[in-house]
Scaffold this motif. Structure first.
Motif, PDB file in Angstrom:
ATOM      1  N   ASP A 122      52.144 -44.233  73.322  1.00  0.00           N
ATOM      2  CA  ASP A 122      53.091 -45.340  73.426  1.00  0.00           C
ATOM      3  C   ASP A 122      52.354 -46.614  73.036  1.00  0.00           C
ATOM      4  O   ASP A 122      51.274 -46.891  73.552  1.00  0.00           O
ATOM      5  N   TYR A 123      52.898 -47.397  72.133  1.00  0.00           N
ATOM      6  CA  TYR A 123      52.178 -48.587  71.680  1.00  0.00           C
ATOM      7  C   TYR A 123      52.107 -49.677  72.748  1.00  0.00           C
ATOM      8  O   TYR A 123      51.301 -50.588  72.640  1.00  0.00           O
ATOM      9  N   HIS A 124      52.929 -49.599  73.798  1.00  0.00           N
ATOM     10  CA  HIS A 124      52.840 -50.574  74.886  1.00  0.00           C
ATOM     11  C   HIS A 124      51.627 -50.301  75.773  1.00  0.00           C
ATOM     12  O   HIS A 124      50.929 -51.215  76.176  1.00  0.00           O
ATOM     13  N   LEU A 125      51.399 -49.056  76.099  1.00  0.00           N
ATOM     14  CA  LEU A 125      50.286 -48.667  76.963  1.00  0.00           C
ATOM     15  C   LEU A 125      49.716 -47.359  76.439  1.00  0.00           C
ATOM     16  O   LEU A 125      50.217 -46.280  76.737  1.00  0.00           O
ATOM     17  N   LYS A 126      48.679 -47.467  75.641  1.00  0.00           N
ATOM     18  CA  LYS A 126      48.104 -46.275  75.013  1.00  0.00           C
ATOM     19  C   LYS A 126      47.346 -45.411  76.001  1.00  0.00           C
ATOM     20  O   LYS A 126      47.361 -44.199  75.929  1.00  0.00           O
ATOM     21  N   CYS A 127      46.647 -46.075  76.932  1.00  0.00           N
ATOM     22  CA  CYS A 127      45.845 -45.342  77.912  1.00  0.00           C
ATOM     23  C   CYS A 127      45.985 -46.033  79.262  1.00  0.00           C
ATOM     24  O   CYS A 127      45.613 -47.198  79.407  1.00  0.00           O
TER      25      CYS A 127
END
Length: 98
Positions: free
Chosen positions: A67-72
């Motif tokens: 997810d580009y909002h929260l990758k990790c």
């Protein structure tokens, strides 16, 4: 005065004329060599950079979300960067993990 200057200029050009072709030849090959060296160094640096970027393990980690909002969720500021290369929380993603 001008006549003496033109005579000196003609004498200098006649003296330099046999040297012009070898000098231009050397300059042309120097230019070709510089272009070849530039291409070689570009490819060398590009491949070393690509090797460095392929060492980033995030896309195979079980915590990677894509997810580009929260990758990790574990290390959001390090995800997909060079600082994630030796991540201590890296766990390989397996198909049996749910």
């Amino acid at each position: 005065m001008i006549e003496a200057l033109l005579t000196a200029l003609v004498w200098i050009l006649q003296f330099i004329q046999p040297l012009i072709v070898p000098i231009c030849f050397a300059i042309a090959w120097l230019f070709v060599g510089m272009v070849a060296w530039g291409i070689f160094s570009f490819l060398r640096d590009g491949t070393s950079r690509a090797k460095q970027m392929h060492r980033i393990p995030c896309s195979n980690c079980r915590y990677f979300t894509s997810d580009y909002h929260l990758k990790c969720p574990v290390h959001p500021s390090k995800a997909l960067s060079e600082s994630a290369i030796n991540c201590l929380d890296y766990e390989e993603h397996s198909i049996y993990w749910s």
